[in-house]
Each structure stands twice: as structure tokens, then as C-alpha cells.
Design an enzyme around this catalytic site. Structure first.
Site: not given
Ligand code: PNS
Length: 159
Positions: A17, A128
Site C-alpha cells: 500500500h 493484508s
């Protein structure tokens, strides 16, 4: 001013990210990182925790704002006057879902375009979900997330 929105769950934020944030911030005037506040997804981190983590690890990027949203992304993008949605593509497996969402969003509002960036190769495997899986067994997550976030992640698993 060209404002873009980079939406996601960021549960938790990863190096993948951060790479996307740094690269997309360079091609727009303002980048709003928008965290989906969706309790149905049963996130590990509250939206407040995710805002705080993202603020901490993006404070070196001047044109980035961290916000959260409920409901449809396209409505929120319009509300904040963003004209671009940024999404990352890690592999072919991301493509079909992302294409469908981007097409749907464009039908709903043709003023807002989705731009895809291919993730840097070193993070092409990263998600994640992988971070949470490794952390839940007490594994080393230092290759996946910034050092300062590691204690908060382990704490969720009482490690
Ligand atoms: O990090 P993620 O989980 O891949 O992010 C997905 C996200 C938050 C971008 C996506 O689920 C989303 O935009 N959700 C809000 C609801 C919406 O607008 N859905 C797409 C139209 S059907």
C-alpha cells in the site's frame, strides 16, 4: 487541482500500500487515502486505528490525506470532488474483479475514472490477509509492514 482517491480496507496497511501511495501521490495534486469503514468485513483494526496507522506511515508524503468512508466508493469520490480512483494490480487474479468494479463505477458516474498501477514486483505477493495469517502464528512480519506498526499488529493476537 487533480484529486485522486486511493480506497481500501488497509487492515493493516502494508509495504505494498505504501508503495502505491508514494507512487500515485507523485502523479496527482492531492491523494486521499480512503479507508472503508465496513463492520460487516469484521476488520482486525478499528477505523480509528487504521487512520492513525496510515497517518503515521505517510507523514513524509506532503500531498496525502487520510480519510474514511461508509457506503459506495463512487459516491464518496464525488462528495470529496475526486476525479480519479487509484487501484493497484498485483497479478492477473486481481484483474477480473477490479475490472468489474471499475466498469460499474464508471456506469454510475462517468466523470470519475479508475487508474490502475501495477504494484512493484517486490510486493506482488503481499496482502493484508497474508500479514494477518503470518502474525497470528507469531511469524516475522518485518518484510511486510513498517517496523513501528509491528507491536500493534502482534498485540491483536496477544503475541
Ligand atoms: O483493500 P480492498 O479490500 O481490496 O478494498 C476494496 C474497496 C474498499 C475499494 C471496495 O470494497 C469498495 O470500494 N467498497 C465500497 C463499496 C463499493 O463502492 N463497492 C463497489 C461497487 S459494487
Amino acid at each position: 487541482m487533480r484529486r485522486a482517491i486511493y480506497p481500501g480496507s488497509f487492515d493493516p496497511v502494508t509495504f505494498g500500500h505504501i508503495d502505491m501511495i508514494e507512487r500515485s501521490a507523485k502523479i496527482v495534486d492531492e491523494l486521499v487515502v480512503a479507508i472503508l469503514n465496513n463492520s460487516a468485513k469484521n476488520p482486525l483494526f478499528s477505523v480509528e486505528e487504521r487512520v492513525s496507522m496510515l497517518k503515521e506511515i505517510t507523514n513524509h508524503v506532503p500531498n496525502v490525506k487520510i480519510q474514511f468512508f461508509d457506503g459506495l466508493l463512487i459516491d464518496y469520490a464525488k462528495k470529496i470532488e475526486a476525479t480519479i480512483i487509484i487501484r493497484g494490480l498485483r497479478a492477473v487474479t486481481d484483474f477480473e474483479y477490479e475490472l468489474q468494479i471499475a466498469q460499474t463505477n464508471r456506469i454510475v458516474n462517468s466523470e470519475i475514472d479508475t487508474i490502475f498501477l501495477t504494484t512493484s514486483l517486490e510486493y506482488a505477493y503481499l496482502s493484508s490477509t497474508i500479514v494477518k495469517e503470518v502474525a497470528s502464528y507469531g511469524g516475522d512480519i518485518s518484510h511486510f509492514v513498517p517496523e513501528q506498526l509491528i507491536p500493534q499488529i502482534y498485540e491483536k493476537y496477544k503475541i
